[in-house]
Write an enzyme that holds these catalytic residues in place. Structure first.
Site, short mmCIF file in Angstrom:
data_model
loop_
_atom_site.label_atom_id
_atom_site.label_comp_id
_atom_site.label_asym_id
_atom_site.label_seq_id
_atom_site.Cartn_x
_atom_site.Cartn_y
_atom_site.Cartn_z
N GLU A 1 0.83 -1.20 0.00
CA GLU A 1 0.00 0.00 0.00
C GLU A 1 0.87 1.26 0.00
O GLU A 1 0.92 2.00 0.99
CB GLU A 1 -0.90 -0.04 1.24
CG GLU A 1 -2.03 0.95 1.24
CD GLU A 1 -2.83 0.79 2.52
OE1 GLU A 1 -2.52 1.49 3.50
OE2 GLU A 1 -3.75 -0.05 2.55
N PRO A 2 1.56 1.53 -1.09
CA PRO A 2 2.45 2.70 -1.13
C PRO A 2 1.66 3.99 -1.31
O PRO A 2 0.66 4.04 -2.02
CB PRO A 2 3.31 2.42 -2.36
CG PRO A 2 2.38 1.68 -3.28
CD PRO A 2 1.54 0.81 -2.38
N ARG B 1 3.51 7.64 -0.23
CA ARG B 1 4.69 8.49 -0.41
C ARG B 1 5.68 7.86 -1.38
O ARG B 1 6.31 8.56 -2.18
CB ARG B 1 5.34 8.72 0.96
CG ARG B 1 6.43 9.76 0.96
CD ARG B 1 6.83 10.10 2.38
NE ARG B 1 7.34 8.95 3.10
CZ ARG B 1 8.47 8.94 3.80
NH1 ARG B 1 9.20 10.04 3.87
NH2 ARG B 1 8.86 7.87 4.44
N ARG C 1 4.90 19.82 5.80
CA ARG C 1 5.75 18.79 6.39
C ARG C 1 6.89 19.35 7.24
O ARG C 1 7.17 18.82 8.32
CB ARG C 1 6.31 17.86 5.30
CG ARG C 1 5.25 17.04 4.58
CD ARG C 1 5.85 16.02 3.62
NE ARG C 1 6.42 14.88 4.35
CZ ARG C 1 7.70 14.64 4.47
NH1 ARG C 1 8.60 15.44 3.90
NH2 ARG C 1 8.12 13.59 5.14
N TYR D 1 6.72 18.06 11.02
CA TYR D 1 7.62 16.97 11.37
C TYR D 1 9.10 17.37 11.42
O TYR D 1 9.95 16.52 11.71
CB TYR D 1 7.52 15.82 10.34
CG TYR D 1 6.15 15.38 9.97
CD1 TYR D 1 5.25 14.95 10.93
CD2 TYR D 1 5.74 15.36 8.64
CE1 TYR D 1 3.98 14.52 10.59
CE2 TYR D 1 4.47 14.93 8.28
CZ TYR D 1 3.59 14.51 9.26
OH TYR D 1 2.34 14.08 8.92
N CYS E 1 2.17 35.09 8.43
CA CYS E 1 2.32 35.83 9.68
C CYS E 1 2.42 34.82 10.83
O CYS E 1 1.51 34.68 11.64
CB CYS E 1 1.15 36.78 9.87
SG CYS E 1 1.32 37.86 11.29
N GLU E 2 3.51 34.08 10.84
CA GLU E 2 3.70 32.98 11.78
C GLU E 2 5.19 32.68 11.85
O GLU E 2 5.84 32.45 10.83
CB GLU E 2 2.95 31.75 11.30
CG GLU E 2 2.88 30.61 12.27
CD GLU E 2 1.87 30.84 13.37
OE1 GLU E 2 2.16 30.46 14.51
OE2 GLU E 2 0.79 31.41 13.09
#
Length: 420
Positions: A265-266, A268, A304, A308, A336-337
């Site tokens: 079940e790929p 990525r 991402r 992560y 704005c972060e």
């Protein structure tokens, strides 16, 4: 690229892509996806985990190359149908995998006869009440997990995913109460797991399949195959991985006396290396010891790194042929972060990336960005979602138009009117 300079993607000049489709834009190389599909040819069934990249053009490409599909929501079922997947078949073209049924998803799997991979005992009751005597597969949490981040670890007691291995007997009793036949088992411990940990999954699968018994006709290795992001990252040894599962399959066939299929079940693995995020450098500035390249994509475009601490290789698209010195830079976006930084480690620690000198108006390409990119994009700061482009045989095709202002505001209303 070794010198961190890039002028084209899949034979198409990056400048042309930016001119024709604007920035930021996701660009996918169809040839890379088909290469990764071919890598997995030893497995009986390749079932694409579309959550990684559910663009209809990508789904259609996978379908045309014999890849089946997994859906984890009602929306993904609708996407699979829209991409030309027909429910039914042996093996089934579409499988629904989740830890819950929301009401729409349950209605859809019943309506279309879509097989279900149950990740919680309650799903067995809910499905059994609607489809008594049907067939299901079970996703089992083997009690351990592994991944490139704790947030992508899908096994062990801190994971919400799958039926806890010590609850398997209770789940089988629930299935039996509805006359549901358990015909397959699924196991997935995390995204980015290494071969050593993936090998443990095959051993656990054999143990649990023996426990469930000869009704098992399919075992799924799940996904989580690692993808190289850095030059020294190893590439997955697919033949070695298949041999682990083939050995498990043969042990079960000898015991059960009938064939047992192997699914992989790929998600990525198929999409990541095919994808590029094309952005424009809109400002370059020094802040103390840090030199910032600020681009028009942010974590609203690619989440991402902020989620992560994920690493993505990057390159600069030069506007001319002048020599470029390398320099340590921090790459950030427009939001704005403070966390809107592409070059960060898990925990938000800012790091530097060695890139060529660049100028405002040139392009920066974030690479290996085809998985968990657009699908996790948001409208934070009221930013429109980017365009998506698929390159096939050297020709760029628009796969999704950039959101317009009308798209951004669609569905909102001013309910108070004159009563405010």
């Amino acid at each position: 690229m070794s010198d961190r300079l890039r002028r084209e993607i899949a034979g198409v000049p990056v400048a042309d892509l930016a001119r024709d489709f604007g920035t930021p834009t996701y660009v996918y190389d169809a040839a890379v996806i088909t290469e990764r599909i071919a890598d997995l040819a030893p497995f009986d069934v390749i079932r694409y985990a579309q959550k990684a990249n559910s663009n209809l053009a990508v789904l259609d490409l996978c379908r045309r190359h014999g890849v089946l599909v997994d859906a984890v929501s009602a929306g993904e079922i609708h996407r699979a149908l829209a991409a030309g997947y027909e429910p039914g078949g042996d093996p089934p073209a579409i499988v629904y995998t989740s830890d819950i049924f929301d009401r729409e998803a349950l209605d859809l799997v019943v309506q279309h006869g879509i097989p279900v991979n149950c990740g919680s005992p309650d799903m067995l009751d809910q499905y059994g009440e609607r489809v008594p005597g049907g067939e299901v597969t079970l996703r089992i949490n083997p009690g351990f997990g592994h991944g490139h981040s704790q947030k992508t670890n899908t096994g062990g007691e801190q994971s919400k995913h799958g039926i806890w291995h010590e609850s398997l007997d209770a789940a089988l009793e629930r299935a039996a109460a509805h006359r549901l036949k358990v015909t397959g088992l699924h196991m997935h411990i995390g995204s980015g797991a290494d071969l050593e940990h993936l090998a443990l999954v095959a051993g656990a699968m054999e143990k649990f399949a023996r426990h469930v018994g000869a009704g098992v006709r399919m075992i799924s290795a799940g996904g989580g195959l690692p993808v190289p992001y850095r030059p020294d990252d190893p590439r997955m040894d697919v033949p070695a991985y298949f041999s682990l599962w083939d050995r498990t399959r043969k042990h079960l066939e000898a015991e059960f006396g009938h064939p047992v299929g192997i699914e992989i079940e790929p998600g990525r693995f198929l999409a990541a290396e095919a994808g590029f995020l094309v952005t424009e450098i809109r400002a370059i500035k020094q802040s103390g010891s840090n030199l910032f390249y600020l681009v028009d994509a942010g974590f609203n475009t690619l989440a991402r790194p902020v989620m992560y601490g994920a690493y993505h290789p990057m390159s600069i698209v030069p506007a001319d042929d002048t020599a470029r010195a390398m320099q340590e830079v921090v790459v950030g976006g427009p939001l704005c972060e403070s966390g809107d930084i592409f070059t960060q480690e898990e925990g938000g620690i800012v790091r530097h990336e060695l890139l060529p000198e660049a100028r405002v108006g040139e392009y920066l390409v974030v690479e290996v960005a085809g998985a968990y990119g657009f699908v996790m994009a948001s409208n934070y700061n009221s930013k429109p979602k980017p365009a998506e482009v698929l390159i096939v045989n050297g020709k760029a095709h628009l796969a999704r138009a950039r959101q317009s202002v009308a798209d951004l505001l669609r569905g909102e209303c001013l309910p108070l009117g004159d009563d405010a």
